[in-house]
Motif scaffolding. Structure first.
Motif, mmCIF file in Angstrom:
data_model
loop_
_atom_site.group_PDB
_atom_site.id
_atom_site.type_symbol
_atom_site.label_atom_id
_atom_site.label_comp_id
_atom_site.label_asym_id
_atom_site.label_seq_id
_atom_site.Cartn_x
_atom_site.Cartn_y
_atom_site.Cartn_z
ATOM 1 N N GLU A 154 0.840 -1.201 0.000
ATOM 2 C CA GLU A 154 0.000 0.000 0.000
ATOM 3 C C GLU A 154 0.877 1.253 0.000
ATOM 4 O O GLU A 154 1.872 1.330 0.719
ATOM 5 C CB GLU A 154 -0.914 -0.001 1.216
ATOM 6 C CG GLU A 154 -1.921 1.139 1.199
ATOM 7 C CD GLU A 154 -2.921 1.027 2.339
ATOM 8 O OE1 GLU A 154 -3.757 1.939 2.496
ATOM 9 O OE2 GLU A 154 -2.872 0.016 3.069
ATOM 10 N N GLY A 155 0.470 2.218 -0.839
ATOM 11 C CA GLY A 155 1.225 3.462 -0.947
ATOM 12 C C GLY A 155 2.394 3.385 -1.902
ATOM 13 O O GLY A 155 3.080 4.401 -2.132
ATOM 14 N N GLY A 156 2.642 2.207 -2.481
ATOM 15 C CA GLY A 156 3.735 2.077 -3.434
ATOM 16 C C GLY A 156 3.490 2.903 -4.682
ATOM 17 O O GLY A 156 2.346 3.192 -5.053
ATOM 18 N N GLU A 157 4.570 3.273 -5.359
ATOM 19 C CA GLU A 157 4.484 4.133 -6.541
ATOM 20 C C GLU A 157 4.405 3.290 -7.814
ATOM 21 O O GLU A 157 5.196 2.348 -7.995
ATOM 22 C CB GLU A 157 5.697 5.062 -6.615
ATOM 23 C CG GLU A 157 5.744 6.061 -5.466
ATOM 24 C CD GLU A 157 6.985 6.924 -5.502
ATOM 25 O OE1 GLU A 157 7.059 7.869 -4.694
ATOM 26 O OE2 GLU A 157 7.890 6.661 -6.331
ATOM 27 N N VAL A 158 3.468 3.648 -8.655
ATOM 28 C CA VAL A 158 3.302 2.991 -9.949
ATOM 29 C C VAL A 158 3.573 4.031 -11.030
ATOM 30 O O VAL A 158 2.907 5.066 -11.090
ATOM 31 C CB VAL A 158 1.883 2.410 -10.101
ATOM 32 C CG1 VAL A 158 1.711 1.777 -11.474
ATOM 33 C CG2 VAL A 158 1.607 1.389 -9.008
ATOM 34 N N ILE A 159 4.554 3.778 -11.874
ATOM 35 C CA ILE A 159 4.944 4.725 -12.927
ATOM 36 C C ILE A 159 4.089 4.486 -14.165
ATOM 37 O O ILE A 159 3.964 3.349 -14.640
ATOM 38 C CB ILE A 159 6.436 4.588 -13.259
ATOM 39 C CG1 ILE A 159 7.276 4.924 -12.020
ATOM 40 C CG2 ILE A 159 6.821 5.493 -14.420
ATOM 41 C CD1 ILE A 159 8.762 4.665 -12.202
ATOM 42 N N LEU A 160 3.514 5.571 -14.668
ATOM 43 C CA LEU A 160 2.678 5.517 -15.879
ATOM 44 C C LEU A 160 3.117 6.622 -16.827
ATOM 45 O O LEU A 160 3.672 7.647 -16.396
ATOM 46 C CB LEU A 160 1.199 5.714 -15.538
ATOM 47 C CG LEU A 160 0.576 4.811 -14.494
ATOM 48 C CD1 LEU A 160 0.433 5.542 -13.172
ATOM 49 C CD2 LEU A 160 -0.788 4.310 -14.957
ATOM 50 N N PRO A 161 2.851 6.468 -18.131
ATOM 51 C CA PRO A 161 3.114 7.580 -19.052
ATOM 52 C C PRO A 161 2.179 8.740 -18.751
ATOM 53 O O PRO A 161 1.006 8.531 -18.405
ATOM 54 C CB PRO A 161 2.849 6.975 -20.429
ATOM 55 C CG PRO A 161 1.939 5.820 -20.172
ATOM 56 C CD PRO A 161 2.290 5.288 -18.813
ATOM 57 N N ALA A 162 2.678 9.945 -18.892
ATOM 58 C CA ALA A 162 1.832 11.118 -18.641
ATOM 59 C C ALA A 162 0.717 11.233 -19.659
ATOM 60 O O ALA A 162 -0.314 11.860 -19.383
ATOM 61 C CB ALA A 162 2.692 12.387 -18.661
ATOM 62 N N LEU A 163 0.891 10.635 -20.831
ATOM 63 C CA LEU A 163 -0.131 10.644 -21.869
ATOM 64 C C LEU A 163 -0.841 9.300 -21.855
ATOM 65 O O LEU A 163 -0.359 8.312 -22.402
ATOM 66 C CB LEU A 163 0.513 10.901 -23.239
ATOM 67 C CG LEU A 163 -0.443 11.166 -24.401
ATOM 68 C CD1 LEU A 163 -1.109 12.528 -24.254
ATOM 69 C CD2 LEU A 163 0.296 11.079 -25.733
ATOM 70 N N THR A 164 -1.999 9.260 -21.220
ATOM 71 C CA THR A 164 -2.776 8.027 -21.142
ATOM 72 C C THR A 164 -4.208 8.395 -20.773
ATOM 73 O O THR A 164 -4.509 9.547 -20.478
ATOM 74 C CB THR A 164 -2.175 7.055 -20.103
ATOM 75 O OG1 THR A 164 -2.828 5.790 -20.193
ATOM 76 C CG2 THR A 164 -2.323 7.583 -18.683
ATOM 77 N N PRO A 210 13.020 4.472 -4.515
ATOM 78 C CA PRO A 210 12.947 3.268 -3.657
ATOM 79 C C PRO A 210 11.519 2.791 -3.391
ATOM 80 O O PRO A 210 11.318 1.627 -3.031
ATOM 81 C CB PRO A 210 13.625 3.730 -2.358
ATOM 82 C CG PRO A 210 14.570 4.803 -2.790
ATOM 83 C CD PRO A 210 13.876 5.521 -3.904
ATOM 84 N N ARG A 211 10.514 3.660 -3.640
ATOM 85 C CA ARG A 211 9.122 3.268 -3.380
ATOM 86 C C ARG A 211 8.429 2.747 -4.638
ATOM 87 O O ARG A 211 7.254 2.384 -4.593
ATOM 88 C CB ARG A 211 8.342 4.461 -2.822
ATOM 89 C CG ARG A 211 8.811 4.890 -1.429
ATOM 90 C CD ARG A 211 7.937 6.013 -0.873
ATOM 91 N NE ARG A 211 6.538 5.631 -0.800
ATOM 92 C CZ ARG A 211 6.013 4.883 0.168
ATOM 93 N NH1 ARG A 211 6.783 4.426 1.142
ATOM 94 N NH2 ARG A 211 4.715 4.589 0.172
#
Length: 621
Positions: free
Chosen positions: A269-279, A317-318
């Motif tokens: 919980e609270g972990g970071e998920v990287i996504l494209p800014a264009l979505t 790290p997150r």
């Protein structure tokens, strides 16, 4: 052409005066773009020939000595009773038939020779014993019923048709027989009299719809399997086999399948998920609903996909996962992304909502990461009137996804029936004839006020916690049955879309003011959208709409600008630049003729645009 005896000063007139037969003549080009009703002289009496004309000789062959034109129906800008004629020097004067091919006694030789019949939509040859016709000057109007005696509609020769190299080849001896005639009809059918004028407007969207959809729905209804039934598992297995994985799990939406995957992966919980800014905004919103934090990385403005360098810079790290979105039907650089994700053991969840059928170095998208999800909404590569699916490399993860999906309630019949009706309505209103009479006028009016009525077609941007009721339900059997049949047509649909994209590439790729879609080596694009950079997007969109081409401006979102959902975010200049691209229609149901018409119109609009250099593009970023 007004039919009157030609004066002796003309070449044909002198030959007749000397007792020779008038030569067969090519009728002149027509410009049907202007309205002539107000200017035409009073009509002759119905059925009466024009003055100074003798009647036709007795019919000795089925064509009465004339190769008759076949004027295609549906030309909105051409009144076929009162055609206008112009005598222009650019008329193609090539001979279309040998002099001895028109006989006063025998049937026309062209009847038996396909290569001489192939061009009948473009030219008309007149029998030698009919008086020659005198061409009017530019802009002259042909009065009602004043014609070549009892012939069919006046001859129509459009310069663009005469310029068609395929048509020219047919006159010089093209394919003979039924195949040759069919090829000629395909080349000439449905052309515009003047390409600057629009016959029907073209909608930006064209859902992929099976011809037998009604029969599929009725079979499910008759068996009592509209909601529950065996087609769900059949569809899941068939989808998995096509992609090249062991199994798949269906869901009410692709976004819901993504949500199930986030939970099945048991990310902290609270972990970071990287996504494209264009979505599409719902994807990062589902990350937030799952108790995780969306983090946006910039995109490559050439491909519109996640930039591996930006992805690597965004890792902290997150970081627990990355979502490479194969946007618009083009795969991400999965080699680079997988290499970067492997070092800190970041989970990779591929967003394949736009890209079923796309490949990266021979492998289907969705098969590189730990998991992937697909969408089957109305406009997607596989249309089942809603729904989605998840796949995963680890069977245990997929089992957890299935447990979540099967815990949802079944939808009621009313909801499913309404979904099917809405899909059918979307298909009907995207048809050119219907679109021209309904949505197109509204778009033209809105353009005058610089309004954007199309924004109401999309789901309202809002928090999705708690999730709407329609999200929390199972995928119904009737939609799975449609999906099963659609999978069999998927390759053909994709091939048609790619063919239309090649037409656009050929027409627009060489223009200095345009940057056509970039497809990296090893990638196989399925062209969910055909994205184009132009110097002045908004002006181009308005001009294209006036010429009957409805152009999409932004199909997804620059999520860093959605502060109401995601708070203040650092700017992503390449995503902002990519949002300025336009999307041209290339969908499968468009057809080659319409695709070529769109390409010609767009090329004409952009051929004088200032050069769009790489430096100019990047300067906006």
């Amino acid at each position: 052409m007004r039919d009157a005896a030609r004066p002796a000063r003309s070449g044909a007139g002198r030959r007749v005066a000397r007792g020779g037969a008038a030569r067969d003549e090519l009728r002149r080009r027509v410009d049907g773009s202007a309205h002539v009703e107000a200017r035409r002289p009073a009509a002759d009496a119905g059925g009466a020939p024009a003055a100074h004309h003798r009647p036709l000789p007795r019919a000795r062959d089925r064509d009465r000595g004339v190769l008759r034109p076949r004027v295609p129906a549906g030309r909105l800008e051409l009144d076929r009773r009162h055609d206008r004629f112009r005598d222009r020097p650019r008329v193609d004067r090539r001979a279309v038939q040998a002099a001895d091919a028109v006989s006063g006694d025998a049937a026309l030789e062209a009847d038996g020779v396909a290569c001489l019949r192939n061009g009948l939509a473009e030219v008309r040859r007149v029998h030698a014993d009919i008086h020659s016709s005198e061409p009017d000057g530019t802009g002259a109007a042909l009065p009602a019923r004043r014609r070549v005696h009892a012939l069919l509609h006046a001859a129509v020769v459009a310069v663009e048709l005469l310029a068609d190299p395929g048509a020219a080849d047919s006159f010089r001896g093209g394919a003979v027989g039924r195949a040759g005639r069919a090829a000629s009809r395909a080349r000439g059918a449905g052309r515009n009299v003047e390409d600057g004028h629009v016959l029907t407007a073209i909608c930006r969207y064209g859902p992929r719809v099976l011809a037998g959809t009604k029969a599929i729905v009725q079979r499910c209804r008759d068996r009592g399997e509209l909601i529950q039934g065996p087609d769900i598992r059949r569809f899941e297995r068939a989808l998995a086999a096509r992609i090249g994985v062991a199994d798949a799990v269906s869901a009410s939406y692709g976004r819901v399948a993504f949500y199930y995957l986030l939970r099945a992966l048991r990310l902290p919980e609270g972990g970071e998920v990287i996504l494209p800014a264009l979505t599409f905004w719902v994807v990062p919103e589902m990350v937030r609903v799952a108790g995780l934090k969306p983090v946006f990385a910039d995109v490559d403005p050439r491909t519109f996909n996640l930039d591996p360098v930006a992805f690597e810079r965004a890792i902290t790290p997150r970081t627990v996962a990355v979502v490479p979105t194969h946007l618009y039907g083009l795969s991400c650089d999965m080699g680079a992304i997988m290499a970067i994700a492997d070092r800190p053991r970041v989970k990779v969840i591929e967003d394949c909502a736009h890209s079923l059928g796309a490949r990266y170095h021979g492998r289907h998208v969705g098969t590189f990461g730990d998991a992937a999800f697909f969408s089957f909404q109305t406009l997607k590569p596989l249309n089942t009137y809603g729904g989605g699916a998840a796949i995963a490399r680890d069977p245990a993860i997929l089992a957890r996804v299935r447990a979540q999906a099967e815990a949802e309630p079944w939808p009621n019949e009313e909801r499913v029936n309404n979904r099917l009706k809405l899909g059918a309505a979307q298909r009907i209103f995207s048809r050119p004839a219907v679109f021209t009479m309904t949505a197109y006028p509204a778009l033209l009016i809105a353009m005058l006020w610089k309004a954007r009525p199309d924004v109401y077609l999309w789901e309202k941007i809002r928090p999705l916690s708690p999730m709407p009721d329609s999200y929390r339900e199972r995928y119904p059997n009737v939609q799975a049955a449609i999906g099963l049949a659609g999978l069999e047509r998927l390759d053909a649909w994709t091939a048609q879309t790619r063919a239309h994209a090649r037409i656009m590439d050929d027409a627009l790729g060489s223009l200095p003011g345009v940057r056509a879609p970039f497809v990296p080596e090893g990638c196989e694009h399925v062209y969910y959208q055909y994205c184009l950079y132009t110097p002045d997007r908004d002006r181009f969109v308005r001009r294209a709409l006036r010429h009957g081409v409805d152009v999409e401006t932004l199909h997804v979102d620059v999520c860093t600008e959605l502060t109401s959902l995601f708070g203040e975010q650092p700017r992503k200049p390449h995503a902002e630049q990519a949002s300025q691209a336009v999307q041209l229609p290339v969908y499968a149901s468009l057809g080659e003729r319409r695709a070529r018409a769109i390409a010609r119109r767009i090329r004409r609009l952009l051929r004088d645009a200032p050069p769009l250099t790489e430096a100019a593009v990047n300067s906006r970023c």
